[in-house]
Design an enzyme around this catalytic site. Structure first.
Site, PDB file in Angstrom:
ATOM      1  N   HIS A 180      82.917  14.174  11.234  1.00 32.70           N
ATOM      2  CA  HIS A 180      84.065  13.733  10.430  1.00 32.70           C
ATOM      3  C   HIS A 180      84.362  14.646   9.233  1.00 32.70           C
ATOM      4  O   HIS A 180      84.675  14.182   8.140  1.00 32.70           O
ATOM      5  CB  HIS A 180      83.849  12.301   9.947  1.00 32.70           C
ATOM      6  CG  HIS A 180      83.891  11.278  11.050  1.00 32.70           C
ATOM      7  ND1 HIS A 180      84.615  11.447  12.210  1.00 32.70           N
ATOM      8  CD2 HIS A 180      83.286  10.063  11.164  1.00 32.70           C
ATOM      9  CE1 HIS A 180      84.460  10.371  12.981  1.00 32.70           C
ATOM     10  NE2 HIS A 180      83.661   9.526  12.375  1.00 32.70           N
ATOM     11  N   HIS A 221      90.082   5.756  10.332  1.00 32.21           N
ATOM     12  CA  HIS A 221      88.812   5.146  10.767  1.00 32.21           C
ATOM     13  C   HIS A 221      88.739   3.677  10.357  1.00 32.21           C
ATOM     14  O   HIS A 221      87.697   3.205   9.903  1.00 32.21           O
ATOM     15  CB  HIS A 221      87.642   5.938  10.163  1.00 32.21           C
ATOM     16  CG  HIS A 221      86.382   5.884  10.974  1.00 32.21           C
ATOM     17  ND1 HIS A 221      85.683   4.716  11.190  1.00 32.21           N
ATOM     18  CD2 HIS A 221      85.691   6.861  11.623  1.00 32.21           C
ATOM     19  CE1 HIS A 221      84.605   4.974  11.913  1.00 32.21           C
ATOM     20  NE2 HIS A 221      84.594   6.272  12.199  1.00 32.21           N
ATOM     21  N   GLU A 264      90.157   5.148  17.097  1.00 31.96           N
ATOM     22  CA  GLU A 264      90.369   6.413  16.397  1.00 31.96           C
ATOM     23  C   GLU A 264      91.177   7.349  17.308  1.00 31.96           C
ATOM     24  O   GLU A 264      90.628   8.102  18.095  1.00 31.96           O
ATOM     25  CB  GLU A 264      89.026   7.038  16.026  1.00 31.96           C
ATOM     26  CG  GLU A 264      88.152   6.148  15.163  1.00 31.96           C
ATOM     27  CD  GLU A 264      86.728   6.642  15.117  1.00 31.96           C
ATOM     28  OE1 GLU A 264      86.504   7.786  14.646  1.00 31.96           O
ATOM     29  OE2 GLU A 264      85.825   5.907  15.565  1.00 31.96           O
TER      30      GLU A 264
END
Length: 348
Positions: free
Chosen positions: A107, A177, A312
């Site tokens: 991420h 997210h 996502e």
């Protein structure tokens, strides 16, 4: 038109002020979005039992800083998902990233976009967030200008539109997210939710939950959600892929496999509420909060394992290492542009 208002929401540990923006479509739907991480903190929608907040969140900036791992409701970048062994090669040059999910990069690295304060403003009833990511930030190449636009529609949909431009060849994969629980943010396990995914394949996970490179059919497995199916049996069924991840944490390959085509990715239902997810991305990472442990969330709610689910929408994980995956490369003169829609209505 949606009404937008802002209020102070404290400051980061470094002293940067944070705002909370509220969007209200005057049709029973409101959203709160923080400039810290672009976080979707609340999303309240009409339900058969009255207004229901369906995203997990926290009460203060300090709480978010103390619980960075889950990326609760945050905008994720420069590259969402895992990059194997925290490196990639682009234009003949190797880039070494932070292995914040050792040995992989996850991420965007140690301080991805989820931990940055964005600039915000209201434009034509929409919330526009911008962030400038300098060349070398988290060791990614190129100065990247990022814009994310949040909006509510009159028919109770949340839209998230992503834009990015670079001055040097780089890789980009942005997502949100948020953890959804259609029974209410503090309702516990999402095992009672039914899920339908418009996908015949997933990208198989290898060690460390990084794609192995194989694209496998969902038939005969708990990943066969082509018809609505309750999540609890799949979570408890012991399939090797699910057992290794502690639940669902897999990229579903959307049918078009093409960037830029708006298509329905998934439909989730629970307790009389229905959420449809549409996206222009070629995949959606389905994650069932397999390691979530937040003792005190919004309003004192406890968030544990499987107490939310993430859709996502994004490019396929670790695509930079797989030439046959949709490319994450963005070049100067190109515009990264994607749209995701979360639409709410009564189930049935």
């Amino acid at each position: 038109m949606t009404e937008l208002t802002s209020r102070p929401f404290g400051a980061t540990a470094e002293g940067t002020l944070v705002e909370c923006w509220t969007l209200d479509n005057h049709n029973g739907m409101t959203a709160e979005i923080l400039t810290y991480g672009g976080i979707l903190r609340t999303l309240t929608v009409p339900s058969p039992t009255g207004p229901r907040d369906v995203v997990l969140g926290l009460d203060t900036v300090a709480d978010y800083e103390a619980n960075p791992g889950p990326h609760l409701g945050a905008l994720v970048g420069r590259v969402a998902g895992r990059i194997k062994d925290a490196f990639f090669t682009l234009g003949g040059k190797e880039y070494r990233l932070t292995a914040n999910a050792a040995p992989n990069c996850l991420h965007g690295g140690e301080r991805g976009y989820a931990k940055r304060v964005w600039q915000a403003g209201a434009v034509d009833g929409r919330l526009v967030l911008t962030y400038f990511s300098p060349d070398g930030e988290e060791h990614f190449p190129g100065n990247l200008k990022v814009k994310v636009v949040y909006a509510l529609t009159a028919d109770n949909a949340l839209t998230i539109e992503y834009f990015a431009e670079t001055d040097a060849e780089t890789i980009v994969n942005l997502t949100n997210h948020s953890y959804f629980n259609l029974s209410g943010h503090g309702a516990g396990s999402v095992g009672n939710h039914t899920a339908q995914f418009f996908a015949d394949y997933i990208t198989e996970n290898g060690p460390g939950k990084v794609p192995s490179g194989a694209i496998v059919g969902v038939g005969g497995t708990p990943f066969d959600l082509r018809e609505p199916r309750a999540l609890a049996p799949g979570l408890a069924g012991g399939h090797p892929q699910i057992a290794a991840a502690g639940g669902y944490d897999h990229n579903f390959v959307l049918k078009s496999r093409l960037d830029g085509v708006l298509e329905t990715a998934a439909v989730i239902e629970a307790d009389g509420l229905r959420m449809e997810c549409e996206t222009t991305q070629p995949g959606v990472q389905f994650y069932t909060a397999n390691f979530l442990d937040v003792p005190r969330g919004k309003d004192g709610a406890a968030y544990g394992v499987h107490s939310g689910l993430c859709l996502e929408t994004q490019g396929w994980p670790d695509a930079v290492h797989h030439p046959d995956f949709p490319s994450p490369v963005l070049k100067p003169g190109e515009v990264y542009h994607h749209l995701t829609v979360y639409r709410f209505s009564s189930a049935g």
